[in-house]
Design an enzyme around this catalytic site. Structure first.
Site, PDB file in Angstrom:
ATOM      1  N   SER A  55      19.949 -48.674   1.613  1.00 28.79           N
ATOM      2  CA  SER A  55      18.649 -48.170   1.149  1.00 28.79           C
ATOM      3  C   SER A  55      18.717 -47.502  -0.213  1.00 28.79           C
ATOM      4  CB  SER A  55      18.085 -47.176   2.168  1.00 28.79           C
ATOM      5  OG  SER A  55      18.952 -46.064   2.324  1.00 28.79           O
TER       6      SER A  55
ATOM      7  N   GLU B  26       0.820  -1.201   0.000  1.00 26.42           N
ATOM      8  CA  GLU B  26       0.000   0.000   0.000  1.00 26.42           C
ATOM      9  C   GLU B  26       0.863   1.264   0.000  1.00 26.42           C
ATOM     10  OE1 GLU B  26      -2.042  -2.939   2.908  1.00 26.42           O
ATOM     11  OE2 GLU B  26      -0.057  -2.616   2.004  1.00 26.42           O
TER      12      GLU B  26
ATOM     13  N   PRO C 178      13.577 -43.209  10.261  1.00 23.50           N
ATOM     14  CA  PRO C 178      12.251 -43.207  10.884  1.00 23.50           C
ATOM     15  C   PRO C 178      12.158 -42.429  12.194  1.00 23.50           C
ATOM     16  CG  PRO C 178      13.346 -45.299  11.268  1.00 23.50           C
ATOM     17  CD  PRO C 178      14.227 -44.524  10.327  1.00 23.50           C
ATOM     18  N   THR C 179      13.275 -42.097  12.829  1.00 25.85           N
ATOM     19  CA  THR C 179      13.206 -41.511  14.174  1.00 25.85           C
ATOM     20  C   THR C 179      12.496 -40.161  14.180  1.00 25.85           C
ATOM     21  OG1 THR C 179      15.252 -42.643  14.785  1.00 25.85           O
ATOM     22  CG2 THR C 179      14.545 -40.803  16.172  1.00 25.85           C
TER      23      THR C 179
ATOM     24  N   LEU D 223      21.596 -32.661   1.513  1.00 27.99           N
ATOM     25  CA  LEU D 223      20.321 -31.977   1.738  1.00 27.99           C
ATOM     26  C   LEU D 223      20.090 -30.843   0.744  1.00 27.99           C
ATOM     27  CD1 LEU D 223      20.094 -31.914   5.646  1.00 27.99           C
ATOM     28  CD2 LEU D 223      19.383 -33.686   4.035  1.00 27.99           C
TER      29      LEU D 223
ATOM     30  N   ARG E 135      11.770 -30.967  -2.813  1.00 27.37           N
ATOM     31  CA  ARG E 135      12.752 -30.329  -1.934  1.00 27.37           C
ATOM     32  C   ARG E 135      12.916 -28.858  -2.313  1.00 27.37           C
ATOM     33  NH1 ARG E 135      18.251 -33.970  -1.397  1.00 27.37           N
ATOM     34  NH2 ARG E 135      17.405 -35.765  -0.234  1.00 27.37           N
TER      35      ARG E 135
ATOM     36  N   ALA F 156      14.759 -49.826   4.391  1.00 24.59           N
ATOM     37  CA  ALA F 156      16.129 -50.276   4.122  1.00 24.59           C
ATOM     38  C   ALA F 156      16.183 -51.791   4.262  1.00 24.59           C
ATOM     39  CB  ALA F 156      17.111 -49.621   5.089  1.00 24.59           C
TER      40      ALA F 156
ATOM     41  N   ALA G 145      10.691 -38.705  11.715  1.00 26.71           N
ATOM     42  CA  ALA G 145       9.335 -38.818  11.162  1.00 26.71           C
ATOM     43  C   ALA G 145       8.379 -39.384  12.200  1.00 26.71           C
ATOM     44  CB  ALA G 145       9.352 -39.702   9.920  1.00 26.71           C
TER      45      ALA G 145
ATOM     46  N   ALA H 195      18.118 -55.368   5.603  1.00 28.18           N
ATOM     47  CA  ALA H 195      18.565 -55.747   6.946  1.00 28.18           C
ATOM     48  C   ALA H 195      19.945 -55.207   7.273  1.00 28.18           C
ATOM     49  CB  ALA H 195      18.547 -57.267   7.089  1.00 28.18           C
TER      50      ALA H 195
END
Length: 348
Positions: free
Chosen positions: A176, A60, A278-279, A212, A192, A170, A281, A172
């Site tokens: 992964s 404005e 997984p921790t 990342l 991302r 992943a 998440a 055993a």
């Protein structure tokens, strides 16, 4: 004399132009993208403005600055967001409009800010006609992430994982790369790049040393890069790839996820793309702080203990966290499942 329908049509036309102007502003950061069109009493465009980022003139004021003193008297200001009512690095836009002699203000979406809202009431108290809600749906869509973060006081949290048909992230032995194919990986990098920040835990950084970054299929950095966020207490090595990211990383402890997310929102992060093991998440899911799931499923079986999600503290099927599918996409041999909570997550 202008009819009501003609007035509505003129307001909508000017709002579409204000939307175009708003999109010229920065899509990331603390402040929203806002556009403004000032119309004469006859409906002609007198001036246009938009917000160029934190510390610069609001839309404005930017528009009014292009007019001679007194030229806005009796005019209509059409703004994508309710004029603000607070003093920060700049003064209240509601006051600037009143002082300029604007007779009518049209806006699309109410300002959800705790300190900046109330501009419409201030304008009405000064005798200015106020028309809210013009093209509200279109402006809501353009300001989607910013409005979400401002209303919830935290970023939109998008949790992503890739898994086999039996839900394993992943094998055993911990390997992964790669469960999914090139099409799924390209989609991840595109998403991302669209997010303000990307998050993992320190366990992922120490185990995999991820960069990342968002990259194209040749490995080149995309233009827009998410801010890296690493949750946890463990020290991240000085030579870790994340420390060479184009954006400086942020290191929240993860002790209070809701508070950490509030701090990220204060830093201007509107959307958080969560990757890694997984921790993190699982912790966000258990805390009801997830707004969207992106699950990339590969037509493979792995078996074993490496589940994509850990314990969520759910003792019985009646307490299952329910989601609804928003989209299902085929990406080469893989499938992307996009899911949203059936009830909106809690936690601020």
């Amino acid at each position: 004399m202008t009819t009501v329908d003609e007035q509505h049509g003129a307001d909508a036309s000017a709002m579409r132009r204000a939307l175009e102007l708003a999109e010229l502003g920065p899509a990331r950061g603390v402040n929203p993208r806002v556009g403004c069109v000032v119309l004469s009493p006859a409906g002609e465009i007198l001036a246009e403005g938009w917000h160029r980022g934190a510390g610069t003139a609001h839309a404005e004021v930017d528009a009014l600055s292009k007019l001679a003193p007194g030229a806005a008297r009796g005019a209509t200001a059409v703004v994508t967001l309710e004029p603000c009512n607070h003093t920060g690095r700049t003064g209240p836009c509601a006051v600037a409009l009143v002082e300029a002699g604007v007779a009518r203000v049209v806006y699309a979406v109410a300002d959800p800010g705790d300190h900046s809202s109330g501009g419409a009431d201030r304008l009405r108290a000064a005798g200015v006609e106020v028309v809210p809600g013009v093209l509200a749906d279109e402006v809501e869509a353009m300001l989607d992430d910013w409005l979400f973060a401002a209303r919830r006081h935290r970023p939109r949290v998008i949790v992503k994982w890739a898994a086999s048909l039996d839900g394993r992230a992943a094998a055993a032995d911990g390997t992964s790369q790669w469960i999914t194919g090139a099409g799924a990986r390209a989609d991840v990098h595109r998403r991302r790049s669209a997010a303000d920040a990307i998050a993992v835990g320190t366990g992922t950084v120490l185990a995999d040393d991820p960069s990342l970054t968002a990259r194209d299929d040749r490995g080149h950095l995309l233009e827009a890069q998410p801010v890296p966020v690493v949750f946890g207490h463990r020290a991240v090595p000085a030579d870790a790839a994340v420390r060479r990211h184009p954006n400086p990383p942020i290191f929240p402890t993860g002790d209070d996820l809701a508070a950490d997310l509030e701090e990220l929102q204060r830093r201007g992060i509107r959307s958080l793309f969560v990757e890694g093991g997984p921790t993190l998440a699982s912790a966000l899911l258990a805390a009801d702080l997830v707004d969207e799931l992106l699950v990339y499923v590969a037509p493979a079986l792995l078996g074993g203990p490496r589940l994509a999600v850990g314990d969520l503290g759910i003792p019985t099927i009646a307490d299952a966290r329910r989601f609804r599918f928003a989209a299902v996409e085929r990406l080469g041999d893989d499938v992307l499942l996009v899911a949203h909570p059936t009830t909106h997550p809690g936690g601020n």
